[in-house]
Design an enzyme around this catalytic site. Sequence first.
Site, PDB file in Angstrom:
ATOM      1  N   HIS A 220       0.834  -1.219   0.000  1.00  0.00           N
ATOM      2  CA  HIS A 220       0.000   0.000   0.000  1.00  0.00           C
ATOM      3  C   HIS A 220       0.866   1.265   0.000  1.00  0.00           C
ATOM      4  O   HIS A 220       0.441   2.308   0.474  1.00  0.00           O
ATOM      5  CB  HIS A 220      -0.937   0.046   1.214  1.00  0.00           C
ATOM      6  CG  HIS A 220      -1.700  -1.221   1.446  1.00  0.00           C
ATOM      7  ND1 HIS A 220      -2.972  -1.424   0.942  1.00  0.00           N
ATOM      8  CD2 HIS A 220      -1.369  -2.372   2.091  1.00  0.00           C
ATOM      9  CE1 HIS A 220      -3.393  -2.635   1.303  1.00  0.00           C
ATOM     10  NE2 HIS A 220      -2.427  -3.237   1.984  1.00  0.00           N
TER      11      HIS A 220
ATOM     12  N   SER B 235      15.363  21.545 -15.870  1.00  0.00           N
ATOM     13  CA  SER B 235      14.184  22.383 -16.095  1.00  0.00           C
ATOM     14  C   SER B 235      14.622  23.671 -16.763  1.00  0.00           C
ATOM     15  O   SER B 235      15.710  24.172 -16.498  1.00  0.00           O
ATOM     16  CB  SER B 235      13.533  22.679 -14.743  1.00  0.00           C
ATOM     17  OG  SER B 235      12.806  23.886 -14.804  1.00  0.00           O
TER      18      SER B 235
ATOM     19  N   LYS C 286      16.599  21.681 -10.710  1.00  0.00           N
ATOM     20  CA  LYS C 286      15.876  20.447 -11.033  1.00  0.00           C
ATOM     21  C   LYS C 286      16.710  19.415 -11.777  1.00  0.00           C
ATOM     22  O   LYS C 286      17.511  19.724 -12.640  1.00  0.00           O
ATOM     23  CB  LYS C 286      14.645  20.766 -11.909  1.00  0.00           C
ATOM     24  CG  LYS C 286      13.516  21.467 -11.215  1.00  0.00           C
ATOM     25  CD  LYS C 286      12.853  20.679 -10.085  1.00  0.00           C
ATOM     26  CE  LYS C 286      12.005  19.530 -10.576  1.00  0.00           C
ATOM     27  NZ  LYS C 286      10.798  19.991 -11.220  1.00  0.00           N
TER      28      LYS C 286
ATOM     29  N   GLU D 289       9.685   8.618 -16.751  1.00  0.00           N
ATOM     30  CA  GLU D 289       8.313   9.121 -16.932  1.00  0.00           C
ATOM     31  C   GLU D 289       7.807   8.818 -18.333  1.00  0.00           C
ATOM     32  O   GLU D 289       6.638   8.472 -18.535  1.00  0.00           O
ATOM     33  CB  GLU D 289       8.275  10.626 -16.691  1.00  0.00           C
ATOM     34  CG  GLU D 289       8.512  11.008 -15.247  1.00  0.00           C
ATOM     35  CD  GLU D 289       8.689  12.511 -15.102  1.00  0.00           C
ATOM     36  OE1 GLU D 289       7.727  13.179 -14.761  1.00  0.00           O
ATOM     37  OE2 GLU D 289       9.803  13.018 -15.352  1.00  0.00           O
TER      38      GLU D 289
END
Length: 462
Positions: free
Chosen positions: A156, A277, A283, A290
């Site tokens: 979970h 970024s 970043k 992704e």
Amino acid sequence: MSKLWGGRFAQSPEEWVDEFNASIGFDQQLVLEDLEGSVAHVTMLGECDILSAEEVHEIIGGLSVLKQKAEKNELEFSVGNEDIHLNLEHLLIQEIGQVGGKLHTGRSRNDQVATDMHLYLKNRVEEIQLLIRAVQKAITKQAEKHVETVAPGYTHLQRAQPISFAHHLLAYFWMLERDYQRFEDSMKRIDMSPLGAGALAGTTFPIDRHRSAELLGFSSIYENSMDAVSDRDFIVEFLSNASMTIMHLSRFAEEMIIWSSQEFQFIELADAFSTGSSIMPQKKNPDMAELVRGKTGRVFGHLVSLLTVLKGLPLAYNKDMQEDKEGMFDTVHTLMGSLKIFAGMIDTMAVNENRLKQAVNEDFSNATELADYLATKGVPFREAHEIVGKLVLVCIGKGIYLKDLPLDTLKEASQVIEEDIYQVLEPFQAVKRRESAGGTGFDQVKKQLEKAKEQLASASSI
Ligand code: ARG
């Protein structure tokens, strides 16, 4: 432009209609398979005395010129010639004259296109299998370094029990192993020749389907000519196997994204597999992971799309079936790209061992150890569960962990608890002691790793 099938037509479609009808924009990816199929077909026609040796010689000469041009990207295809089959036939006739028109004897585009697709997938599935092996190899390489790296295990997405980090990584090895096996099994159905089925009913020419199949390296032929030209099961199966594989990659990608976040910091992806970024200088984004996760959607989509295309089609060929290609090509490219990225990403990721150690020492994932300890000393497990649950609640109230509780408090909870409990609560010990088969105990993980490596070694020696 006059059509190769133009005989019974008084009028040609307008250009925009041709464009809607054409598949050349994408099926030119089958150029080499189509040429290979034609060489086998015409060779067989010669051997069966359907064409003369001289005709066969001329046609094969022409096809090999086209092949050379194809490899140099020099072939000029036209939308007016609809698809790869008619384009190549047209170019062949341009190259060697009217004798080129004999190539299509005893053949239809319907068995031709099916043959091309079988050849195409046969090659690509082999390449995909090699890439799966590369990812598995990268996994074992990392696992090898992290058998004794203890990490939090989750259910979970809540801390559950400590595990060996290698155990976590190797779970993906076995998922990919099943994917590999599924592709392997599907080969039986890909490795079949539809060539010679004709439009749907076979042909009156005395062809030898076994011979053309043999020339193309196929292990068997379709038994039924109508099935041969109507079957796209092998593509659906491929899309299904690809979906399963990329679903596994996507789950792994999700973990990499989470693990590399500031909140977790379990791993750091190599710069080469990350991006920055345009506005936030600090970043470092896990874009590759992704993208794999994102691209999973289109692969699932192609599977559903082809099933839907096929579901209402009467036998035999229908033009709807031209819609089988783009999804298949895209799936091949997407899956191969994703596997390649994954192999590199896993190979180069850094595992933050200190952070993992710190993480397992600051949670309640050793609660089961305490419950098991009580159960071993005769306390019924249900009761032990209750006792430990209450202790966890006490700890939460005080902002401490189980290992911080003084022996007195523990004894108050249950008299059977002794000094040795602190050793039992150690996450490293908790992992080490899970020696049931397939468990996360270090010796079990080592055995598992050996099996994984044997699997890779035996596969590469085939
Ligand atoms: N471009 C067609 C396809 O991809 C080839 C087969 C066409 N056959 C036909 N009878 N129109 O399906």
